[in-house]
Write a protein that holds these residues in place. Structure first.
Motif, PDB file in Angstrom:
ATOM      1  N   SER A 291      51.488   2.246  70.762  1.00 43.04           N
ATOM      2  CA  SER A 291      51.523   2.361  69.300  1.00 43.04           C
ATOM      3  C   SER A 291      50.833   1.175  68.628  1.00 43.04           C
ATOM      4  O   SER A 291      50.222   1.315  67.569  1.00 43.04           O
ATOM      5  N   GLN A 298      45.416   2.435  55.759  1.00 43.73           N
ATOM      6  CA  GLN A 298      46.369   2.685  54.683  1.00 43.73           C
ATOM      7  C   GLN A 298      45.697   3.497  53.582  1.00 43.73           C
ATOM      8  O   GLN A 298      44.491   3.358  53.335  1.00 43.73           O
ATOM      9  N   VAL A 321      47.931   6.282  56.819  1.00 43.71           N
ATOM     10  CA  VAL A 321      49.356   5.972  56.845  1.00 43.71           C
ATOM     11  C   VAL A 321      49.760   5.242  55.576  1.00 43.71           C
ATOM     12  O   VAL A 321      48.919   4.771  54.809  1.00 43.71           O
ATOM     13  N   LYS A 325      56.026   1.144  58.200  1.00 43.11           N
ATOM     14  CA  LYS A 325      56.403   2.014  59.317  1.00 43.11           C
ATOM     15  C   LYS A 325      55.262   2.936  59.745  1.00 43.11           C
ATOM     16  O   LYS A 325      55.382   3.699  60.702  1.00 43.11           O
ATOM     17  N   LYS A 326      54.157   2.862  59.008  1.00 40.52           N
ATOM     18  CA  LYS A 326      52.987   3.682  59.319  1.00 40.52           C
ATOM     19  C   LYS A 326      53.312   5.178  59.343  1.00 40.52           C
ATOM     20  O   LYS A 326      52.992   5.900  60.277  1.00 40.52           O
ATOM     21  N   LYS A 327      53.971   5.635  58.273  1.00 39.68           N
ATOM     22  CA  LYS A 327      54.224   7.066  58.129  1.00 39.68           C
ATOM     23  C   LYS A 327      52.908   7.780  57.884  1.00 39.68           C
ATOM     24  O   LYS A 327      52.145   7.421  56.979  1.00 39.68           O
ATOM     25  N   VAL A 400      53.869  11.431  66.712  1.00 40.06           N
ATOM     26  CA  VAL A 400      54.750  10.793  65.735  1.00 40.06           C
ATOM     27  C   VAL A 400      56.168  10.747  66.273  1.00 40.06           C
ATOM     28  O   VAL A 400      56.555  11.529  67.145  1.00 40.06           O
ATOM     29  N   GLU A 404      60.606   9.167  59.913  1.00 45.24           N
ATOM     30  CA  GLU A 404      59.510   8.745  59.049  1.00 45.24           C
ATOM     31  C   GLU A 404      58.146   9.221  59.543  1.00 45.24           C
ATOM     32  O   GLU A 404      57.115   8.922  58.938  1.00 45.24           O
ATOM     33  N   ASP A 405      58.128   9.945  60.665  1.00 45.88           N
ATOM     34  CA  ASP A 405      56.855  10.384  61.255  1.00 45.88           C
ATOM     35  C   ASP A 405      55.912   9.208  61.457  1.00 45.88           C
ATOM     36  O   ASP A 405      54.732   9.244  61.083  1.00 45.88           O
ATOM     37  N   GLU A 406      56.418   8.178  62.071  1.00 42.66           N
ATOM     38  CA  GLU A 406      55.609   7.008  62.368  1.00 42.66           C
ATOM     39  C   GLU A 406      54.608   7.331  63.472  1.00 42.66           C
ATOM     40  O   GLU A 406      54.954   7.947  64.479  1.00 42.66           O
ATOM     41  N   VAL A 408      52.778   6.805  66.634  1.00 44.23           N
ATOM     42  CA  VAL A 408      53.010   5.979  67.827  1.00 44.23           C
ATOM     43  C   VAL A 408      51.966   6.233  68.912  1.00 44.23           C
ATOM     44  O   VAL A 408      52.008   5.603  69.969  1.00 44.23           O
TER      45      VAL A 408
END
Length: 442
Positions: A291, A298, A321, A325-327, A400, A404-406, A408
């Motif tokens: 990840s 962003q 993202v 949290k990099k959603k 993800v 938060e659907d980060e 990874v």
């Protein structure tokens, strides 16, 4: 110097080996299954692979303008095309007939170099003061100031760069290093200088092909094995493989990573495919990157920075993202450069075009809403990933986790192909010889 080049070449091949060895070492498949599959692909001739849609490979002449080449790629919905030399006459040697492959990545590189060079000039004071007005772009380019290599082909005048230098800005400061500054300085002038007028309209494909090439033009014979093609498209990181019929100069087929994964999807229901497809992709060594290694952008960053990041990392897309949290909220592909180049009027009112502004503007012209990114969970099967890639005609799927659907991880077409094969000892030495590895090193 020769020693440095040799070390560089060895390093490139070593990176291919490291990637493939890592994938192979993570696979939780019986060795007998892997050997059976690899032997099967080795026995399938390239001639048996389905032809490109329409049965004819789209080619672009070397004297085609970049603008027209981009239109051809967009209208045909393809990422790349072989470039043919119009001056070869009746030569039967493909080496004379074809110069390489033009793709979106090459165009992005060219545009960014032009944007950054123009930004140097504009940062002196203004577009007018720097001499980058509508009539200031000519054939002399930056060569007179010693600005050579890729940046020189954008065709900006010496006067433009000279004004920047006179204003205390080093000519090399903005080239390839500071795309955010470039975007900040350019505004509407970017489109007038780089895209709407010259050199965008008259620069030819052959001009940028020499400077911007991510991978060698490496055709295979119709008599070659599909294993060789799969290895070139996975381990050796080629995105496409031209197919030449022995004794004939024309390209017979053009096999892409996407076409291979589409072909794998059509194998659903066959025992060998289902055996692997039912496995969680984590059991097959994916995602390859951790990840922390995922390259993202962003939503409030500049779109030129997104394309610069793709260029610098030699990748075809980025997850968009938000937050620490990099959603994941979107996706930007290298192919999206076509909107900037073919429809600049959509963006001419933006002084600073952010990634989210870019995505929403595109959406307003098509579906009316931003298309959600294609994602999967950590426990998804390889078969579900292949289905998502094939049915959505995308080149990557984002892994993800959490509510938060980060983001990874990322799984690419290259990664999927790697799951089905391994490289037998001395395969390329036996089937292609030393020349292939020499070309892969370039």
């Amino acid at each position: 110097m020769a020693h440095e080049e040799m070390v560089k070449d060895d390093s490139k091949l070593s990176s291919y080996d490291a990637y493939f060895e890592t994938i192979q070492s993570r696979k939780k498949l019986p060795q007998s299954v892997q050997e059976t599959l690899t032997n099967a692909f080795a026995s399938i001739p390239v001639s048996s692979f389905p032809q490109v849609p329409g049965g004819k490979v789209i080619e672009i002449l070397a004297d085609t303008s970049v603008a027209d080449a981009l239109k051809i790629l967009s209208e045909c919905n393809i990422l790349s095309a072989p470039v043919r030399n119009p001056d070869t006459g009746n030569s039967s040697d493909w080496r004379d007939r074809y110069l390489g492959t033009i793709d979106y990545s090459a165009i992005v590189l060219w545009v960014l170099e032009g944007a950054e060079l123009a930004a140097v000039a504009l940062s002196a004071s203004s577009a007018t003061a720097a001499g980058v007005g509508a009539g200031a772009v000519g054939a002399l380019g930056a060569v007179a100031l010693g600005v050579t290599g890729p940046a020189a082909v954008v065709g900006l005048t010496a006067a433009a760069v000279g004004a920047a230098v006179a204003g205390g800005v080093a000519a090399d400061k903005g080239m390839g290093k500071d795309a955010p500054t470039a975007a900040d300085k350019l505004g509407e002038d970017f489109y007038k200088v780089i895209l709407q007028d010259e050199p965008f309209k008259s620069t030819t494909v052959s001009s940028i092909l020499k400077s911007y090439r991510w991978a060698p033009f490496l055709p295979v014979s119709t008599e070659s094995s599909m294993l060789s093609v799969l290895l070139l498209l996975s381990k050796y990181r080629l995105r496409n493989v031209p197919v030449i019929e022995p004794g004939k100069p024309d390209i017979k087929n053009f096999i892409t990573q996407s076409a291979i994964v589409q072909g794998l999807e059509r194998c659903r229901g066959r025992d060998w495919f289902d055996l692997i497809a039912k496995q969680p992709f984590s059991d097959l060594g994916l995602p390859f990157m951790s990840s922390a290694e995922v390259v993202s952008i962003q939503g409030d960053e500049l779109i030129l920075e997104a394309f610069k990041r793709m260029r610098d990392n030699k990748i075809g897309g980025l997850p968009v993202v938000e937050g620490p949290k990099k959603k994941i909220v979107g996706n930007v592909s290298i192919k999206d450069i076509r909107y900037l180049l073919l429809k600049p009027e959509l963006f001419s009112n933006f002084r600073k075009l952010t990634v989210m502004d870019f995505m929403h503007t595109i959406a307003s012209q098509e579906t009316g809403k931003v298309i959600p990114p294609i994602t999967c969970k950590l426990d998804s099967t390889l078969g579900s990933v292949i289905h998502s890639l094939a049915s959505n005609s995308v080149h990557r799927i984002y892994v993800v986790a959490g509510e938060e659907d980060e983001v990874v991880g990322i799984i690419t077409l290259r990664d999927v192909i790697s799951c089905f094969i391994y490289e037998p000892p001395n395969h390329f030495d036996d089937y292609f010889g030393f020349a292939v590895k020499e070309m892969l090193n370039k």
